[in-house]
Design an enzyme around this catalytic site. Structure first.
Site, PDB file in Angstrom:
ATOM      1  CG  HIS A 293       4.271 -14.700   1.434  1.00 36.53           C
ATOM      2  ND1 HIS A 293       3.998 -16.026   1.442  1.00 36.53           N
ATOM      3  CD2 HIS A 293       5.595 -14.598   1.099  1.00 36.53           C
ATOM      4  CE1 HIS A 293       5.089 -16.715   1.131  1.00 36.53           C
ATOM      5  NE2 HIS A 293       6.072 -15.873   0.921  1.00 36.53           N
ATOM      6  CG  HIS A 332      -2.025 -20.963  -2.768  1.00 38.47           C
ATOM      7  ND1 HIS A 332      -1.173 -21.193  -3.822  1.00 38.47           N
ATOM      8  CD2 HIS A 332      -1.266 -20.940  -1.656  1.00 38.47           C
ATOM      9  CE1 HIS A 332       0.055 -21.301  -3.363  1.00 38.47           C
ATOM     10  NE2 HIS A 332       0.037 -21.147  -2.052  1.00 38.47           N
ATOM     11  CG  ASP A 388      -0.780 -18.818   5.977  1.00 43.07           C
ATOM     12  OD1 ASP A 388      -0.580 -18.482   4.798  1.00 43.07           O
ATOM     13  OD2 ASP A 388       0.125 -19.094   6.775  1.00 43.07           O
TER      14      ASP A 388
HETATM   15  C1  SDX Z   1       0.930 -18.232   1.523  1.00 42.81           C
HETATM   16  O1  SDX Z   1       2.716 -18.553  -3.039  1.00 42.81           O
HETATM   17  C2  SDX Z   1       2.805 -19.424  -2.067  1.00 42.81           C
HETATM   18  O2  SDX Z   1       3.103 -20.572  -2.249  1.00 42.81           O
HETATM   19  C3  SDX Z   1       2.511 -18.871  -0.689  1.00 42.81           C
HETATM   20  C4  SDX Z   1       2.421 -19.912   0.417  1.00 42.81           C
HETATM   21  C5  SDX Z   1       3.771 -20.510   0.716  1.00 42.81           C
HETATM   22  O3  SDX Z   1       3.791 -21.608   1.284  1.00 42.81           O
HETATM   23  O4  SDX Z   1       4.777 -19.814   0.494  1.00 42.81           O
HETATM   24  O5  SDX Z   1       1.503 -20.935   0.076  1.00 42.81           O
HETATM   25  C6  SDX Z   1       1.943 -19.277   1.732  1.00 42.81           C
HETATM   26  O6  SDX Z   1       1.271 -17.090   1.415  1.00 42.81           O
HETATM   27  C7  SDX Z   1      -0.519 -18.667   1.401  1.00 42.81           C
HETATM   28  C8  SDX Z   1      -1.464 -17.477   1.046  1.00 42.81           C
HETATM   29  C9  SDX Z   1      -1.757 -16.725   2.338  1.00 42.81           C
HETATM   30  N1  SDX Z   1      -2.486 -15.475   2.045  1.00 42.81           N
HETATM   31  C10 SDX Z   1      -3.781 -15.353   2.379  1.00 42.81           C
HETATM   32  O7  SDX Z   1      -4.463 -16.230   2.890  1.00 42.81           O
HETATM   33  C11 SDX Z   1      -4.340 -13.949   2.126  1.00 42.81           C
HETATM   34  C12 SDX Z   1      -5.726 -14.076   1.499  1.00 42.81           C
HETATM   35  N2  SDX Z   1      -5.552 -14.624   0.169  1.00 42.81           N
HETATM   36  C13 SDX Z   1      -5.562 -13.695  -0.964  1.00 42.81           C
HETATM   37  O8  SDX Z   1      -4.975 -12.468  -0.682  1.00 42.81           O
HETATM   38  C14 SDX Z   1      -5.175 -14.342  -2.278  1.00 42.81           C
HETATM   39  O9  SDX Z   1      -5.907 -15.471  -2.393  1.00 42.81           O
HETATM   40  C15 SDX Z   1      -3.709 -14.656  -2.545  1.00 42.81           C
HETATM   41  C16 SDX Z   1      -2.841 -13.468  -2.359  1.00 42.81           C
HETATM   42  C17 SDX Z   1      -3.250 -15.754  -1.667  1.00 42.81           C
HETATM   43  C18 SDX Z   1      -3.627 -15.131  -4.009  1.00 42.81           C
HETATM   44  O10 SDX Z   1      -3.974 -14.055  -4.778  1.00 42.81           O
HETATM   45  P1  SDX Z   1      -4.040 -14.144  -6.386  1.00 42.81           P
HETATM   46  O11 SDX Z   1      -3.560 -15.448  -6.905  1.00 42.81           O
HETATM   47  O12 SDX Z   1      -3.423 -12.903  -6.925  1.00 42.81           O
HETATM   48  O13 SDX Z   1      -5.563 -14.190  -6.643  1.00 42.81           O
HETATM   49  P2  SDX Z   1      -6.427 -12.938  -6.940  1.00 42.81           P
HETATM   50  O14 SDX Z   1      -6.160 -11.881  -5.916  1.00 42.81           O
HETATM   51  O15 SDX Z   1      -6.267 -12.603  -8.375  1.00 42.81           O
HETATM   52  O16 SDX Z   1      -7.909 -13.486  -6.638  1.00 42.81           O
HETATM   53  C19 SDX Z   1      -8.736 -13.996  -7.668  1.00 42.81           C
HETATM   54  C20 SDX Z   1     -10.133 -13.576  -7.228  1.00 42.81           C
HETATM   55  C21 SDX Z   1     -10.292 -12.074  -7.053  1.00 42.81           C
HETATM   56  O17 SDX Z   1     -11.678 -11.822  -7.246  1.00 42.81           O
HETATM   57  P3  SDX Z   1     -12.132 -11.071  -8.644  1.00 42.81           P
HETATM   58  O18 SDX Z   1     -11.496  -9.697  -8.589  1.00 42.81           O
HETATM   59  O19 SDX Z   1     -11.563 -11.932  -9.775  1.00 42.81           O
HETATM   60  O20 SDX Z   1     -13.628 -11.055  -8.613  1.00 42.81           O
HETATM   61  O21 SDX Z   1     -10.452 -14.144  -5.941  1.00 42.81           O
HETATM   62  C22 SDX Z   1     -10.628 -13.096  -4.997  1.00 42.81           C
HETATM   63  C23 SDX Z   1     -10.013 -11.848  -5.603  1.00 42.81           C
HETATM   64  O22 SDX Z   1     -10.685 -10.677  -5.106  1.00 42.81           O
HETATM   65  N3  SDX Z   1      -9.942 -13.514  -3.778  1.00 42.81           N
HETATM   66  C24 SDX Z   1     -10.456 -13.401  -2.550  1.00 42.81           C
HETATM   67  C25 SDX Z   1      -9.503 -13.987  -1.701  1.00 42.81           C
HETATM   68  N4  SDX Z   1      -8.456 -14.410  -2.423  1.00 42.81           N
HETATM   69  C26 SDX Z   1      -8.727 -14.091  -3.710  1.00 42.81           C
HETATM   70  N5  SDX Z   1     -11.616 -12.877  -2.103  1.00 42.81           N
HETATM   71  C27 SDX Z   1     -11.808 -12.946  -0.761  1.00 42.81           C
HETATM   72  N6  SDX Z   1     -10.948 -13.493   0.120  1.00 42.81           N
HETATM   73  C28 SDX Z   1      -9.785 -14.016  -0.319  1.00 42.81           C
HETATM   74  N7  SDX Z   1      -8.926 -14.563   0.547  1.00 42.81           N
END
Ligand code: SDX
Length: 484
Positions: A293, A332, A388
């Protein structure tokens, strides 16, 4: 609400019983509680713990598709890359508004008149001062404590000053009443939380620097006063750089709210027990600290540093695809095309780089961005840069320490947390405590066995090395020394 037309409903046939149910659809939503009436007899051999005869539950791990509140504050269209605060597009607010004006909009629902804005700004800035006792609190942290640990504690600490703001002391309806005195008491806590967010952030920074704390100056903007408190070391007529002050104000607008993200949900979950707002905000701060996050802006820079030069990007991308690495700053839960804030952050970065000079990691970030945006792995999963991805580069160019980046996310997000907390406190019908259900898959009923006849448990905690105990003490004898 009038009776829903038959067409605006879901017809559910429970094949276990042959019964049919009509579930109304309102605002494109069905009530999860409607499924509670869909019960069936327990099947032969079925576990009691399934509670089948008590009605269906709806399982939604991670809240992938569950609404827990009705809100009028922020709207996100993740497919179109739309973000609006109270209906105003984020692009317009970033261009024309200020952070405190946007704060007023988010919390009170409309853009203020000039007079109202001046009053709000005056009250917030008036309440930016901290009690002198707070200096001892901040000094109680080690110099190398993560500033987010300090800030999380500080919000909870702040609440201990205000017994008049504590429903545990003043009665649980303290913040759910709508009479003028209650609303005024709520507004005072709102001024205090927004006003002191920057002061506490600056104090957490000064602890790390081993510097004295700086009393909030007068005659500065919200971000100007913040930068002053961060960096003033006694210079006469000290004025923060206006480009950095403005860039931070825009970044604060972008980070002010984002509807029910993890930290906002935490504030509401905590606030639903009618605890004081300082404790609820402290809980939200703890949630935002996580690298999934608000901690992502710090993680992005650590990722870029680990990649180093742009020519190392392809190898990093391959490691991400092998699930050995995460591409921080990408992906996201809601945005599946692009995070509209990331474009504004990117443009703001260019303005900052004009005065700070480009960050050497920018080339690597741009190479990483371009490679990921063209790669099927990311396209297929709809992973695009979020707020971010670029913001950390601005904070680094502005000279903030890496572990201070999430603090720069918390300060503006206090406004969004407050807006949602206030909305929940004053909502029609009052506040119901948030108490989700579970699907119990654990052991069925079993009887206690005396310790002497028990075998080793299947899982045991791992032994730890007692680094604080010297070899000499381990070899010494003393009363009560463990014989095991
Ligand atoms: C913020 O919610 C909000 O609004 C948050 C925010 C706010 O203003 O409050 O916008 C701020 O927190 C932005 C997000 C910052 N976090 C990151 O950048 C961390 C990296 N991102 C991931 O951890 C992820 O994308 C999340 C946590 C942001 C979202 O996760 P989800 O919705 O649970 O998605 P998921 O994990 O189910 O991913 C779907 C697929 C998966 O692959 P498969 O298992 O289906 O093959 O996409 C992959 C994930 O492994 N994936 C990534 C990835 N993000 C998702 N693979 C590599 N790198 C990534 N960053």
């Amino acid at each position: 609400m009038g009776k829903q037309p038959e067409s605006e409903s879901l017809t559910v046939r429970d094949n276990r019983t042959g019964k049919t149910y009509n579930v109304p659809i309102v605002n494109n939503t069905v009530s999860a509680s409607a499924f509670k009436s869909m019960s069936a007899p327990k099947k032969e051999g079925e576990r009691d713990e399934n509670d089948t005869e008590k009605g269906l539950r709806v399982l939604d791990k991670g809240f992938m598709n569950t609404a827990v509140i009705q809100s009028e504050i922020t709207y996100i269209d993740g497919d179109a890359g739309v973000l609006r605060y109270r209906g105003y597009p984020i692009e317009q607010l970033a261009l024309h508004s200020s952070f405190l004006e946007t704060a007023y909009l988010l919390i009170y629902g409309s853009l203020p008149s000039k007079r109202q804005l001046h009053t709000f700004e005056t009250e917030v800035m008036h309440h930016s001062g901290a009690h002198s006792d707070a200096e001892d609190f901040f000094r109680s942290f080690r110099y190398d404590a993560h500033p987010m640990a300090i800030l999380t504690s500080a919000f909870s600490y702040l609440g201990s000053y205000y017994s008049e703001a504590n429903p545990s002391l003043q009665g649980q309806t303290l913040f759910t009443k709508r009479d003028p005195a209650s609303i005024s008491n709520m507004d005072k806590q709102i001024y205090r939380l927004i006003g002191k967010a920057t002061t506490f952030a600056a104090m957490a920074y000064r602890v790390r620097q081993g510097r004295d704390f700086v009393t909030p100056p007068t005659g500065f903007s919200y971000t100007g006063a913040f930068l002053y408190q961060m960096d003033h070391l006694g210079e006469e007529n000290y004025v923060p750089n206006p480009v950095l002050e403005k860039a931070l104000d825009i970044l604060f607008i972008l980070h002010a709210d984002h509807e029910l993200n993890a930290s906002c949900t935490t504030v509401l979950q905590t606030g639903s027990s009618l605890v004081d707002p300082y404790s609820a905000i402290a809980a939200g701060c703890a949630s935002l600290y996580g690298p999934l996050h608000g901690g992502a802006n710090e993680a992005v820079i650590r990722m870029l540093i680990s990649i180093g030069k742009p020519e190392n990007v392809p190898a990093f991308i391959e490691a991400v695809k092998r699930r050995e690495k995460v591409l921080s700053g990408f992906g996201h839960r809601v945005y599946k095309t692009s995070d509209p804030r990331s474009f504004i952050v990117r443009r703001t970065a260019d303005e900052v780089f004009k005065v700070t000079g480009k960050d050497e990691l920018l080339e690597t970030a741009m190479a990483l961005h371009d490679a990921a945006m063209k790669d099927e792995f990311f396209i297929k999963r709809k992973l695009a840069p979020n707020v971010d991805f670029w913001s950390g580069l601005i904070y680094r160019a502005m000279g903030f320490p890496l572990d201070f980046f999430p603090v720069l996310f918390v300060v503006p997000r206090v406004v969004g947390w407050i807006a949602h907390w206030r909305q929940m406190m004053l909502q029609e019908g009052g506040v119901k405590i948030w108490r989700p259900r579970q699907v119990y898959l654990g052991s069925g009923k079993r009887d206690y066995e005396p310790v002497d006849s028990r075998p080793d448990a299947q899982i045991a905690p791992s032994p730890v090395v007692h680094s604080g105990i010297t070899k000499r003490t381990n070899l010494a004898s003393f009363k009560g020394k463990s014989k095991l």
